[in-house]
Design a protein around this motif. Sequence first.
Motif, PDB file in Angstrom:
ATOM      1  N   LEU A 155      40.028  48.570  47.250  1.00 15.26           N
ATOM      2  CA  LEU A 155      41.256  47.958  46.754  1.00 15.26           C
ATOM      3  C   LEU A 155      42.403  48.952  46.626  1.00 15.26           C
ATOM      4  N   PHE A 156      43.611  48.409  46.782  1.00 11.58           N
ATOM      5  CA  PHE A 156      44.840  49.166  46.564  1.00 11.58           C
ATOM      6  C   PHE A 156      45.769  48.339  45.682  1.00 11.58           C
ATOM      7  N   GLU A 157      46.510  49.034  44.839  1.00  7.84           N
ATOM      8  CA  GLU A 157      47.581  48.415  44.075  1.00  7.84           C
ATOM      9  C   GLU A 157      48.854  49.176  44.396  1.00  7.84           C
ATOM     10  N   GLY A 158      49.824  48.500  44.978  1.00  4.84           N
ATOM     11  CA  GLY A 158      50.989  49.208  45.504  1.00  4.84           C
ATOM     12  C   GLY A 158      50.553  50.044  46.691  1.00  4.84           C
ATOM     13  N   THR A 159      50.582  51.366  46.531  1.00  7.21           N
ATOM     14  CA  THR A 159      50.105  52.275  47.588  1.00  7.21           C
ATOM     15  C   THR A 159      48.992  53.177  47.072  1.00  7.21           C
ATOM     16  N   ARG A 160      48.362  52.787  45.986  1.00 11.63           N
ATOM     17  CA  ARG A 160      47.377  53.636  45.323  1.00 11.63           C
ATOM     18  C   ARG A 160      46.001  52.976  45.352  1.00 11.63           C
ATOM     19  N   SER A 161      44.973  53.753  45.714  1.00 15.72           N
ATOM     20  CA  SER A 161      43.603  53.269  45.676  1.00 15.72           C
ATOM     21  C   SER A 161      43.180  53.057  44.227  1.00 15.72           C
ATOM     22  N   VAL A 162      42.576  51.901  43.948  1.00 20.57           N
ATOM     23  CA  VAL A 162      42.169  51.592  42.581  1.00 20.57           C
ATOM     24  C   VAL A 162      40.757  51.015  42.588  1.00 20.57           C
ATOM     25  N   PRO A 163      40.020  51.218  41.497  1.00 21.55           N
ATOM     26  CA  PRO A 163      38.702  50.589  41.396  1.00 21.55           C
ATOM     27  C   PRO A 163      38.849  49.113  41.075  1.00 21.55           C
ATOM     28  N   ARG A 164      37.818  48.373  41.383  1.00 22.06           N
ATOM     29  CA  ARG A 164      37.829  46.962  40.992  1.00 22.06           C
ATOM     30  C   ARG A 164      37.670  46.851  39.482  1.00 22.06           C
ATOM     31  N   PRO A 165      38.083  45.720  38.903  1.00 25.92           N
ATOM     32  CA  PRO A 165      37.836  45.505  37.475  1.00 25.92           C
ATOM     33  C   PRO A 165      36.335  45.559  37.170  1.00 25.92           C
ATOM     34  N   GLU A 166      35.998  45.987  35.977  1.00 29.14           N
ATOM     35  CA  GLU A 166      34.603  46.114  35.595  1.00 29.14           C
ATOM     36  C   GLU A 166      33.970  44.737  35.397  1.00 29.14           C
ATOM     37  N   GLY A 167      32.647  44.720  35.496  1.00 30.27           N
ATOM     38  CA  GLY A 167      31.919  43.477  35.269  1.00 30.27           C
ATOM     39  C   GLY A 167      30.853  43.255  36.310  1.00 30.27           C
ATOM     40  N   ASP A 168      29.654  42.879  35.869  1.00 34.60           N
ATOM     41  CA  ASP A 168      28.547  42.657  36.798  1.00 34.60           C
ATOM     42  C   ASP A 168      28.724  41.391  37.617  1.00 34.60           C
ATOM     43  N   ASP A 169      29.551  40.455  37.139  1.00 34.53           N
ATOM     44  CA  ASP A 169      29.737  39.191  37.848  1.00 34.53           C
ATOM     45  C   ASP A 169      31.039  39.164  38.646  1.00 34.53           C
ATOM     46  N   TYR A 170      31.554  40.331  38.994  1.00 37.96           N
ATOM     47  CA  TYR A 170      32.825  40.416  39.731  1.00 37.96           C
ATOM     48  C   TYR A 170      32.690  39.808  41.125  1.00 37.96           C
ATOM     49  N   HIS A 171      33.735  39.105  41.548  1.00 40.84           N
ATOM     50  CA  HIS A 171      33.877  38.656  42.938  1.00 40.84           C
ATOM     51  C   HIS A 171      35.351  38.750  43.313  1.00 40.84           C
ATOM     52  N   LEU A 172      35.618  39.253  44.520  1.00 40.59           N
ATOM     53  CA  LEU A 172      36.986  39.549  44.920  1.00 40.59           C
ATOM     54  C   LEU A 172      37.885  38.318  44.899  1.00 40.59           C
ATOM     55  N   THR A 173      37.428  37.189  45.439  1.00 44.30           N
ATOM     56  CA  THR A 173      38.309  36.021  45.508  1.00 44.30           C
ATOM     57  C   THR A 173      38.750  35.590  44.117  1.00 44.30           C
ATOM     58  N   GLU A 174      37.834  35.626  43.158  1.00 45.47           N
ATOM     59  CA  GLU A 174      38.189  35.264  41.787  1.00 45.47           C
ATOM     60  C   GLU A 174      39.242  36.232  41.241  1.00 45.47           C
ATOM     61  N   ASP A 175      39.070  37.506  41.538  1.00 42.35           N
ATOM     62  CA  ASP A 175      40.021  38.525  41.097  1.00 42.35           C
ATOM     63  C   ASP A 175      41.404  38.280  41.704  1.00 42.35           C
TER      64      ASP A 175
END
Length: 725
Positions: A155-175
């Motif tokens: 993932l990127f936010e703006g032009t910066r690499s960022v980790p995904r939000p924490e959580g064992d039930d994470y899924h990208l589309t929901e994010d």
Amino acid sequence: MTSTNTTSPNVVIVLLDDVGFGASSTFGGLVETPAVEEIARQGLRYNRFHTTAICSPTRASLLTGRDAHVTGVGTVLNLANSHNGYDGVLRDSTALLPRILKEHGYSTACIGKWHLTPPWECSPVGPFDRWPTGRGFDTFYGFLGGETHQYEPTLFEGTRSVPRPEGDDYHLTEDLVDRSIDWIRMQQSVTGDKPFFLYLAPGATHAPLHVPGEWSERYRGSFAQGWDVVREEILERQKALGVVPQDAVLTPRPDSLPAWDSLSTDERAVAERLMEVYAGFLEHTDTQIARLVDALKEDGQFENTMFVYVVGDNGSSAEAGVAGSISYSAALQGLAETLEQQVAGLDEIGGKRSYPQYPAGWAWAMTSPFQWVKQVASHFGGTRNPMVVSWPAGIKDAGGLRTQFSHVNDVVPTILEAAGIEAPKVVNGVEQSPMDGTSLVYTFADADAPERHTTQYFEVFGHRSIYHEGWIASAFHGQAPWTPRFKDGEPRRDYDFATDSWELYDTTRDFSQATDLAATEPEKLAALQELFVAEAERVSILPLRDARSTRTPMPNLAAGRNEFVYRGPVGLPETDAPPFGGRSWQLLARFGVGSTACRGVLASIGGHSGGWSLRLDEDGRVVFHVRIFERDAFILTSPAPLAPGQHEVLLEFRYDGGGRGKGGEFSLVVDGSTVGVDRISATPPGYYSIDELFTIGFTSGSPVADHPERYPFTGELEEIRIRVE
């Protein structure tokens, strides 16, 4: 919350990925798509809407209103070359919609998949001109490449690499949908007098097919009848819904695809499970889009929001081959797993440890009733996608069907006309090329209005066609999309354009391109062939080339170098990393360990489905882990934790030679002592991943090994020196 903007419409564009014409329930498919249903109920369905047949070109055309080659993005960015129209560099003369809308007071956000930045510009040093925020978007949150791991995305936010939000039930589309809703509400809270433009492009349903198990379980047993029967069922449903004419004909299965009845019991079990996961993935994705629709309604925004929902950037994908795959990147490169491995991994399909894609037969079924699939720009299976559009303040024929020919380059002119904005002649001092698309506003109030987009060419990988006033001439080129891109470690050869056979269809009578009239209408075919040449000359792509096999020198951050030194954390696209493929190489890491336990990644490339990583584990031991998809894997570990002080770790790979994709021997040397040696039987002919990064001092996306996300190195990294031979 009630919007204070009462004039210009808000605009939302949602673009799904790799969804065929016949997948969605709204257009006859067996997969429930509540958001598509709702937008169609509130607005209009378009059943003759077209994309370019592949990812990056569709996105370039969608956001500029021009033909893809005119923008410079005539092929998928991973296969860009230096020839005109194919270099993958967005031209300043084709300004993107957000740039235009910003000049008229809009707030703009891009959330999700981008895939319009050249790989050599995706590093932390830019340039960032062709990142979303350099092309008119105020905000970007998503991923740059063509695909990403849905549970552990890059993932990127703006032009910066960022980790995904924490959580064992994470899924990208929901994010992504959460981010979209949050952004709209923030924008309206702070500047409610300004309209907004949201471009939401989930990675779904592009491989890897990742979805929580409860979603795929909904479809358990739903596809046991196989792709031949499902394709027939879809056409029956399409006719009942009125989205295809009653006389539409089902086109036959290509000879190179097996009949469902010819598969073994195990082959059917694997194919069925892969399709169940795909179906769950699509419903899960669309259900998240429905949350966005609900939020717009709750906030009083829906009435004056033009919601453009394009259900797929091309036809469904057959790129995992005839058998499908639990390790899709490997299948693309001719390193497919065995049937026994697929059966053993059935329960993992759709989960974090899989990287699956369904068989080509299902891709073909999902484009019912048309011929072919994604990539094939000569036929509607590659280019025909559903589109639904709602705008309660401006569209009154709720639930209507529109049958006029339309194209992805029509979207920008449509939005501009609805907003009362003229296409600019100059943007940032650069003269603009004219729009190639035609506004569809004329169709909003009149289902029977004569179509205005009367001519459109298509070309991807040499597959080509030309539509004109109801007729279409089509020329399939070269190999089927389910053929691996590599053979014996080398890219497949080009095919002679002179041997391509042209077909001719009258789409006013033949909705599905089922009856070839080339033999009986030679003059009509010749006229359309001449028109195609004229259009190809207009966009400057003659002589034609197949981007699958056309290789030219392209900018690359590693070009001309065989030694690399890194002295701090960095993440680079794999294409701009040191060129490890098809050669021997050495990596020397110098670092310090403090009095407390040191851990973390020293260097890594690829991700869980395939790649390697060198790290210190929780106990401070040196660990090297390599995974060649489902083909081979091993781990080398030092016998004891490293003591405090300075250390050197040498990782050496001796390649067997004899072409690309061959095996070799790894050795791990810690402070001068060899602690492990082992062999791998193969290496990737092309790449480990098109989205995971080569990283120093941490990892991003899905980790190669089982350790925490990113796992930054906690010691003192002096340098990592790499030499390739």
